[in-house]
Design a protein around this motif. Sequence first.
Motif, mmCIF file in Angstrom:
data_model
loop_
_atom_site.group_PDB
_atom_site.id
_atom_site.type_symbol
_atom_site.label_atom_id
_atom_site.label_comp_id
_atom_site.label_asym_id
_atom_site.label_seq_id
_atom_site.Cartn_x
_atom_site.Cartn_y
_atom_site.Cartn_z
ATOM 1 N N THR A 54 0.547 -0.311 -7.399
ATOM 2 C CA THR A 54 -0.503 -0.017 -6.421
ATOM 3 C C THR A 54 -1.862 -0.308 -7.049
ATOM 4 O O THR A 54 -1.976 -0.526 -8.253
ATOM 5 N N ARG A 70 -6.358 6.297 -2.313
ATOM 6 C CA ARG A 70 -5.024 5.740 -2.055
ATOM 7 C C ARG A 70 -4.986 4.802 -0.848
ATOM 8 O O ARG A 70 -4.161 3.886 -0.800
ATOM 9 N N ARG A 79 0.849 -1.190 0.000
ATOM 10 C CA ARG A 79 0.000 0.000 0.000
ATOM 11 C C ARG A 79 0.884 1.239 0.000
ATOM 12 O O ARG A 79 2.025 1.223 0.500
ATOM 13 N N PRO A 80 0.395 2.360 -0.574
ATOM 14 C CA PRO A 80 1.210 3.573 -0.631
ATOM 15 C C PRO A 80 1.735 3.971 0.751
ATOM 16 O O PRO A 80 0.997 3.950 1.740
ATOM 17 N N PRO A 110 -0.316 6.017 -6.217
ATOM 18 C CA PRO A 110 0.322 6.417 -4.963
ATOM 19 C C PRO A 110 -0.390 7.553 -4.245
ATOM 20 O O PRO A 110 -0.166 7.777 -3.055
ATOM 21 N N ASP A 111 -1.228 8.296 -4.948
ATOM 22 C CA ASP A 111 -1.954 9.425 -4.357
ATOM 23 C C ASP A 111 -3.397 9.409 -4.843
ATOM 24 O O ASP A 111 -3.779 8.592 -5.675
#
Length: 392
Positions: free
Chosen positions: A123, A132, A96-97, A127-128
């Motif tokens: 992911t 997220r 996970r980020p 990442p954002d």
Amino acid sequence: MAGPLAGIKIVDLSQIVSGPMATALLADQGAEVIKVESPGGDPVRTLGPRKGDRSAMFIAVNRGKQGLAIDLKTRGGRTILERLVLWADVLVENFRPGTMERLGFGAERCAELNPQLIFASITGFGPDGPYRNIRVYDPVVQAVSGIAATQVDAKGQPSLVRTLVADKVTALTAAQAITAALFHRERTGEAQRIDVAMLDAALAFNWPEGMYNHSFVEPAAPFPEYGALGRLWQAADGQVAIGMMQDVEFIALARALGREDLAADTRLHTVGGRLQYRDDWAPAFTSEIAARTMDELMEGFISEGAVGGRVNDSANVADDPQVMFNEIVVEIDHGAAGAVRAARPAARFGVTPALAGGAAPALGEHGRAVLAGLGFSAAEIAGFAGEGALVG
């Protein structure tokens, strides 16, 4: 003879399917891959039929790798990972980020340790962004990407593709991106970070036909959804798939079914004509196909060069004549677990052949050998084992 990626060293921190399948493809092509697992192991080890700690799914996406199990919560585990980062050409992770940063091995830190490292992060949603922190599995990505909407059931409701299509297309996307980054590094000396979101890969994969009614910014005349154009046809002893996108294919199919009258009907020699006069040919095709066995139909498809194929059960796919001729299914020796069937690498290289990798590792199977290869002494390895940093 060595594969095209011989000499490339990969640290695989990923689990489940998307990352492991990507690195398995690279291992098939000659890369040296060390699979790093937590003491509990990759969850896929227990998913599906298994022998010991290796399930069929785990074997399929982790063949040809060396197995190392370390506890990254220990000082020793972090020391080992640091040495691996220094050793590798590529690091692959699908946590996970923010997880790699919390472990102290984010992309920036890894680049400081090894400026030549390709850092590949997979992911679910990226990442954002607003999603997220959502945990992601394949069905969720199918839903959000629109894939499920293209799989409508008899009631017109969206449904899921009954395979891990989002995971697997993400694996293919990541593997291609990694080789592209390696090629760029070879030409320029510049390494880089790669981010592959399952959502991005799935939507791009679904776009060409799944989204063609939503591609033109200025509205265009709508066309039947691609999924509505296809169906399976009942034969005397099973089902077949057929196709007739091009006019010559319709003519060949009509001849394969013994319907020279339909092959000669010029009204049906365009896509529009076949749609307009569907009632003049579809019932006839239905009857002709239903009166023939799959073997008889295949004989006709082959003789006329028509588009068609039998619907194989999962259990008899390997026995299909073309599958056998292509030698797609191979067997890999897994020691006490016996032989395990697998699909060989799909791409055939004329000079640097890719081969199905060897056995998938038991949990931590190659730990001591890997650490010795990284330059740790026997005393250091014993110390790692003693403190619980090294498992297996």
